[in-house]
Each structure stands twice: as C-alpha cells, then as structure tokens.
Design a protein around this motif. Structure first.
Motif, PDB file in Angstrom:
ATOM      1  N   GLU A 130      41.153  36.252  46.687  1.00  0.00           N
ATOM      2  CA  GLU A 130      42.379  35.288  46.075  1.00  0.00           C
ATOM      3  C   GLU A 130      41.798  34.019  46.313  1.00  0.00           C
ATOM      4  N   GLY A 131      41.793  33.230  45.240  1.00  0.00           N
ATOM      5  CA  GLY A 131      41.558  32.004  45.442  1.00  0.00           C
ATOM      6  C   GLY A 131      40.078  31.297  45.476  1.00  0.00           C
ATOM      7  N   ILE A 132      39.174  32.484  45.642  1.00  0.00           N
ATOM      8  CA  ILE A 132      37.704  32.266  45.829  1.00  0.00           C
ATOM      9  C   ILE A 132      36.975  32.469  44.437  1.00  0.00           C
ATOM     10  N   GLU A 133      36.432  31.731  43.863  1.00  0.00           N
ATOM     11  CA  GLU A 133      35.644  32.066  42.596  1.00  0.00           C
ATOM     12  C   GLU A 133      34.158  31.761  42.996  1.00  0.00           C
ATOM     13  N   GLY A 134      33.193  32.681  42.421  1.00  0.00           N
ATOM     14  CA  GLY A 134      31.683  32.424  42.190  1.00  0.00           C
ATOM     15  C   GLY A 134      31.219  32.429  40.894  1.00  0.00           C
TER      16      GLY A 134
END
Length: 527
Positions: free
Chosen positions: A453-457
């Motif tokens: 949640e809220g962490i993108e790569g």
C-alpha cells in the motif's frame, strides 16, 4: 396737489383691499393693496412706512386722493434709465423670460422691461439662453425710446470694458473676486471680470476632491488668486486653496512616527487605501500593512470608501507630502505568539481554506494561514492535487514543520501524523528479495508495480524479458499479479527497481541454489 406730481407719504393703515397714505393733504390718499404685492403674492409694505407715490387725481367721490406707488416707482426707474443712457453707466436687471431673439429683463423689479438680444448676452455665443432666467445682470442701455417704452440692453459692452480693465490689472499673486460660471470634471471656470480663468481641481483644496461640485457650485462668488496668465491669449490659471493655510506646513507637529491617528477612507486602489486624517492631509495604508495575514490580496476586502479607521504612522516625508500608515500595527502581532504556542513538531487543528496547485492553505485563526505542501500530504500516495486528499471546509489535524515569523510563513504537514511507510519498507527489504506486486500503469520505459500500500517499484523493459519487449504492454497487462525480485534500492530517492527476469530465473539473493549463489546484481541472466 397737482396731478402727475411725485410726493412722499406715510402709510397710516391698511385694509383688505387698500392702503391709506398721508401725503400732507387735507385728505388721505388711497392706493390699491395689489400694487404692493411681489411675484409671490406677499405684501411688501407696513404701517408707518414712508413711500413715494404719484398723484393721479386730486380726489375721488369719497374725498380721497387717488395715488399710485407703482407708477411713481416706474417714473423713478425711467428717470434712472434715461440718466444711465445719457451718461453710459450700467444698470442692473433681472432676467424674467426667454423670448424670441434674446431675453426679457426687468429693470428695477417693478415692471419696466427691456430687451437683451442674444448677441449681447456674453462675449461668446450662448447656447442655452434659458439658463440665464432668474439671474441678475449688470447691463448697458444701448437704445432707448421712452415714448414707445422700448429699451435695448447689452451685457457684452459691460464685459468688454471689464475685460480691458482686468487684463491691465493681471498680476501673479493678485486676488480677484469672481463668479463660478461652469464646472467640469477637471475644474471650474471663474469669471474675474470679463475673463474666465480656469481653477483646476488640484488648486481648489489641499484635500482630495472627486469633483469640483464638492466645494462650489455655479453662481458662487469666490475669491481666487492669479497663478499664471497669458494676457495676449487671454488665458488665466487661478488658485483657491492658496488663500488658505497649507496644513502640511504644520503636519510634522501632529504626525510623528509611531503616532496613532484616526481618519476616513477617501480612495481605494489596487495597492492600498488613502486615509484623510484632516482636510488636506492624507496617508497611505499599503495593502501589505493592512493585516498580519498574507491572504489579503486587495484593500477592498478589508476597507470600504467612507470607513473610519485607526492606524499608526510608519514613515513620513513632509517634503514630498507623504505619510505611510499601518492598519495591522494597531493590533498585536500574532506570529511571535504562534511560535511560542506551537513549537516545531507540535500538532494543531485548522480549517482547509483553499487549494493551489502546490498545496492547501489551512486557516489557523482569523489572521494566520499555514501551508501544507503537496509533498507533505502523503508518505506513499502520489498526490497530483490537494483535492485528492482534502476538502475545502474540512477541519484537519496537522503537524507544525516550521515557523518563520519575520516572513509570516507557517509550514504544516499531514503525512507526519503517521509513520513513514517507505522507511518501514527499506527496513524490511534488501536487494535480491522476492516480492509480490500488481501492474498499475505503463510508461515508455517499462511498468510501475504496486508492491505494498503506497509503495511502488519500477520494472524496466530490459528487466521484463530477454530480449526486452518494445513496450511493456506486449508482455504484461494492468492488474496482472507478478512475483518480482528487488534489484535496486534507493533509500534517499525512495525508489525500488524490480526484475521479472531475475525472479523467473530463480535468483533469490539468499543462496537458494548453488547454481546462482555467486550471481551479483547487474549480471546478465540467461535460461
């Protein structure tokens, strides 16, 4: 008594229709009461008054002399007119009507009428002769026929003589008495004796005037001073305020820096409001000195024309006639108090007042706004506009990030209310870890994958397959779940690099097989 004589008599008493007059004859005289009424019907005589009368008949059937006051006055006026005609002296008359070709003038106000041709009314042609009705004028008799009762008058001759005298008497600084002949937006034209000089609105008063009619009206008799003149061109510039004391000469006694003053708002501009503290003395409250809040964009939001306000003198330049005033200075400065009340890191609650592209302004109190920058709205969510997180009018709790009392800036944070999700992620993971993710959007250089949640790569094209696809959509689709390997971590930039190839080829980074235990990040993998 001889018929036709003019004698002086005394009013003995009055009846409803007659006036009884004693003229020293064996019997009293009688005059109709109507002869003493003015144009409004009012009787202009009282018992005991002495009046001139004309003997019309020695007596009537009742034994009274028949007298006339009006005819006696007319004979006197005619004698004066004849004398003025012979000596070429002026007479005074009142314009009673506009008639064909000119004006009808009553001389002596008893019914002796003269004709004033339109060409003789002024030095220049008059467009509206009707405007002269009711005015008293000084005139010259230029033609006279008593037998026919014809009198021709001229005002132009009188004005020409006055103009000649006035031109000879013109001198800078000399005071003349004149009549206001016309008003315009920029000033007034004043007749100072055959010459109309211009009294500019700036020379009327030391105080600000919106229009000359605030100070004078057409027909007023005023004194003016000669400022400049060109006798040949017959142009004269006049002054009126110069005959009064200039309030600026003593203003330094009343308006020292730090003095509190009270005044009236007389004008509002984009940059401030002008305050009249006394007639002729104004000060400017700049918009930046109106409120401790930075939200005031236009003076009209706080002040209106005609308002009375209290202000403080900030700066003075008596030579330039300028006084700078402050409105906010009469109230305590809330900014130093704010720094004491809300230290850095403390929490405060305010109301969302408005949005900008770069953040949201939060109203702390009536004079202080704080800014939540768009970067301080969320730890892990990409926010393109504050309205994605907040609504205008919402009450929100925030964290104080910084306070700059001198520049009146308050920085607030919303995301600081919770832990940083990125810090937790970097603590739990390292390069080589396998993670689950979902494709959320594509770019020319690859695909973005949500890991938590809220962490993108970022999954670049060359980390998808070998050889790399021309675009990520050829190999992936939105919402597709993937098992990926972390190949890059940047704590400072909050960026995560992912690889589908590395995950599919079995590298774990934790020695899952001897076959890949020596592989390093960046090695080229082949099946």
């Amino acid at each position: 008594m001889v018929e036709g004589d003019i004698v002086t008599g005394t009013v003995l008493h009055m009846t409803e229709s007659d006036v009884i007059v004693d003229v020293g004859y064996k019997s009293e005289g009688i005059i109709a009461l109507d002869e003493f009424r003015d144009v409004d019907g009012n009787v202009r005589v009282r018992e005991g008054d002495e009046i001139d009368v004309l003997v019309q008949r020695a007596d009537n059937r009742r034994g009274h002399l028949v007298l006339s006051h009006r005819k006696a006055e007319k004979m006197k006026v005619w004698n004066q007119i004849e004398d003025a005609f012979e000596k070429q002296t002026p007479v005074r008359g009142r314009v009673v009507d506009r008639i064909r070709g000119g004006l009808e003038v009553d001389i002596g106000e008893i019914g002796v009428r003269g004709f004033l041709p339109g060409s003789q009314v002024d030095l220049r042609p008059v467009r509206n002769l009707g405007s002269y009705k009711g005015r008293e004028l000084e005139l010259r008799v230029i033609k006279l026929n008593k037998r026919r009762g014809n009198i021709v008058l001229s005002r132009r001759v009188v004005l020409e003589e006055e103009k000649t005298k006035t031109l000879a008497a013109l001198e800078v600084g000399r005071v003349f008495r004149g009549e206001v002949r016309d008003l315009t937006e920029y000033g007034a034209f004043v007749d100072i004796g055959g010459i109309c000089g211009l009294l500019h609105i700036r020379e009327m008063s030391f105080r600000r005037l919106e229009h000359p009619s605030e100070l004078m009206k057409v027909g007023d008799q005023i004194e003016v001073v000669i400022l400049r003149f060109d006798a040949e061109a017959e142009r004269v510039s006049l002054g009126y305020k110069q005959l009064n004391v200039d309030p600026w000469t003593t203003a330094h006694d009343r308006y020292a820096v730090g003095t509190r003053v009270r005044g009236k708002v007389v004008s509002i501009t984009d940059y401030g409001a002008f305050i009249e503290m006394e007639p002729g003395v104004e000060g400017l409250i700049h918009v930046s000195e109106m409120s401790w809040s930075s939200r005031t964009k236009h003076p009209s939001k706080l002040l209106g024309k005609g308002d009375f306000v209290e202000a403080m003198v900030l700066r003075v330049d008596f030579k330039a006639r300028r006084i700078s005033l402050g409105l906010k200075q009469v109230e305590p400065n809330p900014w130093p108090r704010l720094a004491e009340q809300y230290p850095i890191g403390s929490r405060l609650t305010g109301t969302v007042r408005k949005f900008t592209d770069f953040g949201a302004f939060i109203e702390v109190d009536s004079s202080i706004d704080g800014l939540i920058h768009i970067s301080d709205l969320s730890w892990n969510k990409r926010v393109n506009h504050p309205s994605e997180v907040l609504n205008v009018g919402d009450d929100v709790e925030t964290v104080v990030l910084s306070i700059d009392p001198e520049n009146r800036r308050l920085s607030l944070g919303l995301k600081q209310l919770s832990d940083d999700a990125w810090e937790g992620f970097f603590t739990r993971h390292q390069e080589g870890d396998l993670v689950d993710g979902t494709v959320i959007r594509f770019a020319d250089f690859g695909a973005f994958v949500q890991i938590e949640e809220g962490i993108e790569g970022l999954l670049r094209l060359n980390d998808i397959d070998e050889p790399p696809p021309s675009k990520a959509e050829d190999r992936l689709h939105l919402g597709q779940p993937l098992k990926l390997r972390i190949v890059r971590l940047s704590r400072d930039d909050r960026k995560v690099g992912l690889s589908l190839r590395a995950a599919e080829e079995g590298y774990s980074g934790h020695g899952e097989s001897s076959e890949v235990s020596s592989v390093k990040i960046g090695d080229v993998w082949k099946r």
